[in-house]
Design an enzyme around this catalytic site. Structure first.
Site, mmCIF file in Angstrom:
data_model
loop_
_atom_site.group_PDB
_atom_site.id
_atom_site.type_symbol
_atom_site.label_atom_id
_atom_site.label_comp_id
_atom_site.label_asym_id
_atom_site.label_seq_id
_atom_site.Cartn_x
_atom_site.Cartn_y
_atom_site.Cartn_z
ATOM 1 N N SER A 140 -10.132 -26.994 25.690
ATOM 2 C CA SER A 140 -9.898 -28.447 25.905
ATOM 3 C C SER A 140 -10.096 -28.788 27.358
ATOM 4 O O SER A 140 -9.995 -27.968 28.409
ATOM 5 C CB SER A 140 -8.402 -28.811 25.516
ATOM 6 O OG SER A 140 -8.231 -29.997 25.982
ATOM 7 N N TYR A 153 0.762 -27.652 28.387
ATOM 8 C CA TYR A 153 -0.423 -27.380 27.061
ATOM 9 C C TYR A 153 -1.711 -27.148 27.949
ATOM 10 O O TYR A 153 -2.578 -26.272 27.592
ATOM 11 C CB TYR A 153 -0.754 -28.895 26.600
ATOM 12 C CG TYR A 153 -1.849 -28.888 25.480
ATOM 13 C CD1 TYR A 153 -1.949 -28.452 24.285
ATOM 14 C CD2 TYR A 153 -3.050 -29.595 26.051
ATOM 15 C CE1 TYR A 153 -3.035 -28.650 23.520
ATOM 16 C CE2 TYR A 153 -4.056 -29.809 25.044
ATOM 17 C CZ TYR A 153 -3.861 -29.374 23.810
ATOM 18 O OH TYR A 153 -5.246 -29.469 23.099
HETATM 19 N N1 LIG Z 1 -6.734 -33.510 19.180
HETATM 20 C C1 LIG Z 1 -7.304 -33.449 20.300
HETATM 21 O O1 LIG Z 1 -7.156 -34.408 21.310
HETATM 22 C C2 LIG Z 1 -7.741 -32.214 20.896
HETATM 23 C C3 LIG Z 1 -8.429 -32.201 22.062
HETATM 24 C C4 LIG Z 1 -8.913 -30.943 22.622
HETATM 25 C C5 LIG Z 1 -8.823 -29.489 21.954
HETATM 26 N N2 LIG Z 1 -7.854 -29.913 20.519
HETATM 27 C C6 LIG Z 1 -7.594 -28.529 20.173
HETATM 28 O O2 LIG Z 1 -8.374 -28.429 18.959
HETATM 29 C C7 LIG Z 1 -7.651 -27.815 17.886
HETATM 30 C C8 LIG Z 1 -7.372 -28.424 16.676
HETATM 31 O O3 LIG Z 1 -6.900 -29.741 16.793
HETATM 32 P P1 LIG Z 1 -6.800 -31.048 15.949
HETATM 33 O O4 LIG Z 1 -6.905 -32.353 16.463
HETATM 34 O O5 LIG Z 1 -7.570 -30.523 14.821
HETATM 35 O O6 LIG Z 1 -5.100 -30.891 15.618
HETATM 36 P P2 LIG Z 1 -4.146 -31.326 14.376
HETATM 37 O O7 LIG Z 1 -4.956 -32.296 13.448
HETATM 38 O O8 LIG Z 1 -2.844 -31.622 14.838
HETATM 39 O O9 LIG Z 1 -3.991 -29.769 13.678
HETATM 40 C C9 LIG Z 1 -3.452 -28.825 14.161
HETATM 41 C C10 LIG Z 1 -3.209 -27.836 12.986
HETATM 42 O O10 LIG Z 1 -2.272 -26.577 13.817
HETATM 43 C C11 LIG Z 1 -1.625 -26.364 13.019
HETATM 44 N N3 LIG Z 1 -0.102 -25.832 13.349
HETATM 45 C C12 LIG Z 1 0.376 -26.070 14.428
HETATM 46 N N4 LIG Z 1 1.340 -25.006 14.623
HETATM 47 C C13 LIG Z 1 1.253 -24.150 13.760
HETATM 48 C C14 LIG Z 1 1.937 -22.724 13.710
HETATM 49 N N5 LIG Z 1 2.956 -22.395 14.369
HETATM 50 N N6 LIG Z 1 1.452 -22.082 12.845
HETATM 51 C C15 LIG Z 1 0.299 -22.303 11.591
HETATM 52 N N7 LIG Z 1 -0.261 -23.549 12.206
HETATM 53 C C16 LIG Z 1 0.148 -24.420 12.993
HETATM 54 C C17 LIG Z 1 -0.942 -27.623 12.152
HETATM 55 O O11 LIG Z 1 -0.167 -27.199 10.957
HETATM 56 P P3 LIG Z 1 0.802 -28.189 10.188
HETATM 57 O O12 LIG Z 1 0.460 -29.063 9.327
HETATM 58 O O13 LIG Z 1 1.919 -27.143 9.565
HETATM 59 O O14 LIG Z 1 1.750 -28.796 11.476
HETATM 60 C C18 LIG Z 1 -2.221 -28.177 11.899
HETATM 61 O O15 LIG Z 1 -2.865 -27.667 10.755
HETATM 62 C C19 LIG Z 1 -6.228 -27.351 18.717
HETATM 63 O O16 LIG Z 1 -6.302 -26.087 19.231
HETATM 64 C C20 LIG Z 1 -6.083 -28.406 19.559
HETATM 65 O O17 LIG Z 1 -5.439 -27.960 20.834
HETATM 66 C C21 LIG Z 1 -7.598 -31.038 20.336
#
Ligand SMILES: NC(=O)c1ccc[n+]([C@@H]2O[C@H](COP(=O)([O-])OP(=O)(O)OC[C@H]3O[C@@H](n4cnc5c(N)ncnc54)[C@H](OP(=O)(O)O)[C@@H]3O)[C@@H](O)[C@H]2O)c1
Length: 247
Positions: A140, A153
């Site tokens: 990120s 984070y």
């Molecule tokens: N969104 C942003 O602005 C952004 C920006 C840069 C990078 N990213 C990165 O991109 C990746 C995907 O992000 P996203 O936006 O798709 O996030 P998201 O929609 O919030 O999805 C996060 C996922 O992680 C799972 N999760 C959390 N804790 C867990 C655990 N202990 N064991 C197994 N699964 C777990 C959640 O499952 P549950 O349904 O069980 O909670 C969900 O499936 C992440 O690494 C995030 O840090 C995101």
């Protein structure tokens, strides 16, 4: 080269409900066996349906809790029962609560566990088990330069990004590639209720950008691309100003 020309085996999505992961899987699942790994596999019916509608040959949901490090290899082996994994999307993660983490060491450690330690563990298993195809990891902009407003984070993403740089070099010359995404602010579940930052994107834009990089070897992808320029400018901002930056 289209994605399906490079990866034809099992597609594993770690973080079955991830907005970004789901968008990627839908673009890559046609004709393939898909395994969704999540904390509540019984609640992945909607994602399963979406994959089948997008042409997946089969969809299976299995239990996966990232903090259970001892289960990581078993989860990957269970996924590979559908056939060798050739696409692994490591999309689990939490943003956490920075304010809480500043006073609650258990929460700070939880963010570090999910967003760094568990990523390192899972990426190590995947690189060990997979012999060809693509692994996707999510760094990120938050990891580029630690910000006072989200350094817990951000620090995990900095560590993960460094790990991915080394892993990509280790995989150089093999049939397995690591694509490291460096998105900025992504409007979705993780950032719900937050004011979008400049150069914000949506999960479909992230998915299009990273999927387009398949078949070209390991690489790092800024999303949007213009974020790379902003990132270099960020490095030059003096500390007294930088520490006032919002998350
Ligand atoms: N969104 C942003 O602005 C952004 C920006 C840069 C990078 N990213 C990165 O991109 C990746 C995907 O992000 P996203 O936006 O798709 O996030 P998201 O929609 O919030 O999805 C996060 C996922 O992680 C799972 N999760 C959390 N804790 C867990 C655990 N202990 N064991 C197994 N699964 C777990 C959640 O499952 P549950 O349904 O069980 O909670 C969900 O499936 C992440 O690494 C995030 O840090 C995101």
């Amino acid at each position: 080269m289209t994605p399906n020309e490079t990866d034809r085996g099992t597609l594993l999505l770690l973080g079955g409900t991830s907005d970004i992961g789901g968008e990627m899987a839908v673009r890559l699942c046609a004709g393939r066996d898909v395994v969704l790994a999540g904390r509540r596999p019984g609640e992945l019916g909607g994602v399963e349906k979406r994959m089948l509608e997008a042409g997946a040959a089969s969809v299976r949901s299995i239990e996966f809790d990232a903090v259970d490090l001892a289960s990581h290899r078993v989860v990957v082996e269970r996924a590979a029962e559908s056939g060798p994994i050739t696409t692994a999307i490591v999309a689990f993660g939490i943003l956490g609560d920075q304010e809480r983490a500043e006073h609650d060491e258990t929460h700070a450690a939880q963010i570090a566990m999910v967003d760094y330690t568990a990523q390192v563990s899972m990426l190590t298993v995947l690189a060990d088990v997979m012999s060809s195809g693509h692994i996707f990891a999510f760094s990120s902009i938050a990891g580029w330069r630690a910000r006072r407003a989200n350094y817990v984070y951000g620090s995990t993403k900095a560590g993960l990004d460094a790990f991915c740089q080394g892993l990509a070099d280790r995989l150089h010359g093999t049939n397995l590639s690591l694509i490291t995404a460096r998105p900025g602010f992504v409007i979705g579940s993780m950032t719900e209720g937050m004011k979008p930052a400049p150069l914000s994107v949506t999960p479909d834009i992230v998915a299009d950008a990273v999927v387009a990089e398949m078949g070209k070897g390991s690489r790092t992808v800024w999303i949007p691309r213009s974020l790379q320029l902003l990132a270099w400018v960020m490095r030059c901002v003096p500390r007294p100003i930088w520490r006032r930056m919002p998350r």
